[in-house]
Design an enzyme around this catalytic site. Structure first.
Site, PDB file in Angstrom:
ATOM      1  N   GLU A 255     -10.732   2.179   3.281  1.00 35.73           N
ATOM      2  CA  GLU A 255      -9.425   1.547   3.471  1.00 35.73           C
ATOM      3  C   GLU A 255      -9.652   0.267   4.252  1.00 35.73           C
ATOM      4  OE1 GLU A 255      -6.721   4.471   5.173  1.00 35.73           O
ATOM      5  OE2 GLU A 255      -6.107   5.066   3.157  1.00 35.73           O
TER       6      GLU A 255
ATOM      7  N   HIS B 167       0.836  -1.206   0.000  1.00 35.47           N
ATOM      8  CA  HIS B 167       0.000   0.000   0.000  1.00 35.47           C
ATOM      9  C   HIS B 167       0.873   1.259   0.000  1.00 35.47           C
ATOM     10  CE1 HIS B 167      -3.169   2.850   0.975  1.00 35.47           C
ATOM     11  NE2 HIS B 167      -2.489   3.242   2.046  1.00 35.47           N
TER      12      HIS B 167
END
Ligand code: MN
Length: 405
Positions: free
Chosen positions: A189, A123
């Site tokens: 997220e 990420h």
């Protein structure tokens, strides 16, 4: 004896804790088992559990968790034994089991402080490539410490609670003045969070090897993000209004004891970390994760499949780093992992990455497409561990996005 489907997240190996209510039961502590809940307040009325039963009638689990793992683990083990025993108190008494479909779930803990890490190397690399420099996506500190920031505890909500699209300051592309308006880049997220179960006291660092004693359990954590607000505001100090309008959690806290069976080793850390972050043994957990988007009035499309085992920094390292300067953590504090992305494109844990900053679209079941989240969409995240015929899951965190106010 209770019968539980092999595919249930809430097997006898799990026994997670949460806060629920029904039409005729006030908020109280319970354990999920199969499609039912064990009402711990009623159980405590029937049998002496060996601790102050008031903690089970509270609106949060903080005081129960504060009794310590000796008490909470012992209760969990007794419940497992009672579930296996037809003659036990669980089956002899009326009113102990409640259907989950009849119950409303609430925030399981009062969260005093919330911290969000940034601990997935995939990420951090993806975001660094998009927002910074593709050749040097990771900042020089990233492999030396678990980067994080202090988030906002007040806006953490439980699964089922809707959130409004946030408004804020945005800098349109090519413009030289910011405007005020609703975010056009609302994102989820995919994260997991752990909950503090023991306090260290101000000035007392928690060592990486003691850190597990301080972690009570985990939930799924959706760290809602407004990418356009975030992009404009975050330099030089980091996320602010792009993040603090809401985060959603799954309602059942799965204990670390329940997850112990699913330990795996983490990725090799290169270069070697400083001694205070150096730990041995299996500190990662093999937990399958997925995210679905359900447009209003339509079926859900799964847009991401990832795994908690990908985390570069483990929870013990995060907690050791968080407290190495003497910072105190308190019972109920929530420490989230950061977005959990894997190597594969289908394992990216945010729309920012899945749509590569809006440069591609994901198909929905109703024929529409998504780059980011639309009003009316419901985002669902699920997590479970499965091995040797044993399943321990988290259920889901489900949040519908309503239009801006
Ligand atoms: Mn986050």
């Amino acid at each position: 004896m209770i019968s539980i489907s092999d595919q249930s997240d809430f097997s006898i190996h799990n026994i997670p804790f949460g806060i629920f209510s029904t039409a005729d039961r006030s908020k109280r502590a319970g354990c999920a088992i199969g499609h039912q809940i064990i009402d711990l307040q009623v159980l405590a009325d029937k049998i002496d559990l060996g601790f102050d039963r008031q903690v089970l009638s509270a609106e949060t689990l903080n005081n129960f968790i504060g009794l310590g793992k000796q008490v909470t683990s012992h209760l969990r083990a007794r419940i497992q034994a009672w579930l296996r025993d037809d003659a036990s108190v669980l089956y002899a008494q009326e009113g102990i089991f409640v259907e989950q479909s009849d119950a409303q779930m609430h925030m399981p803990v009062h969260v005093g402080d919330y911290t969000d890490f940034y601990s997935s190397i995939e990420h951090a690399t993806n975001v660094g490539k998009m927002f910074r420099d593709p050749a040097n996506a990771l900042l020089p500190n990233w492999r030396h410490l678990p980067v994080g920031y202090h988030g906002r505890a007040s806006s953490i909500v439980v699964s089922g609670a809707p959130l409004h699209r946030p408004c804020g300051q945005l800098m349109p592309k090519g413009a030289d003045q910011p405007i005020y308006g609703p975010t056009g880049r609302l994102d989820f997220e995919l994260e997991m969070a752990f909950i503090i179960g023991k306090e260290n006291g101000l000035g007392n660092p928690i060592s990486v090897n003691d850190a597990e004693d301080y972690i009570f359990g985990m939930v799924i954590f959706n760290d809602w993000s407004a990418r356009d607000i975030q992009k404009w505001e975050y330099v030089p100090l980091g996320p602010f209004l792009g993040k603090n309008f809401g985060s959603s959690i799954s309602p059942w806290i799965v204990t670390m004891e329940a997850l112990d069976h699913f330990r795996v080793s983490g990725p090799t850390q290169q270069p070697a970390v400083l001694d205070y972050l150096s730990s041995s043994g299996d500190r990662n957990y093999d937990i399958s994760l997925e995210v679905g988007i359900q447009p209003h009035g339509s079926e859900e499309a799964v847009v991401c499949r990832s795994n908690f085992k990908y985390m570069y920094w483990n929870m013990c390292q995060q907690l050791a780093h968080h407290t190495v300067n003497g910072c105190n953590v308190r019972i109920g504090d929530m420490l989230a992992s950061g977005t959990i992305s894997g190597k594969d494109e289908s394992s990216y844990g945010s729309m920012l990455e899945l749509s590569w900053a809006g440069s591609k679209s994901l198909p929905m079941t109703d024929g529409t497409e998504r780059k980011f989240i639309h009003d009316g969409d419901t985002v669902k995240m699920r997590a479970f561990a499965q091995k040797d015929g044993r399943r321990v899951g988290f259920g889901e965190v489900s949040t519908q996005i309503l239009p801006h106010k």
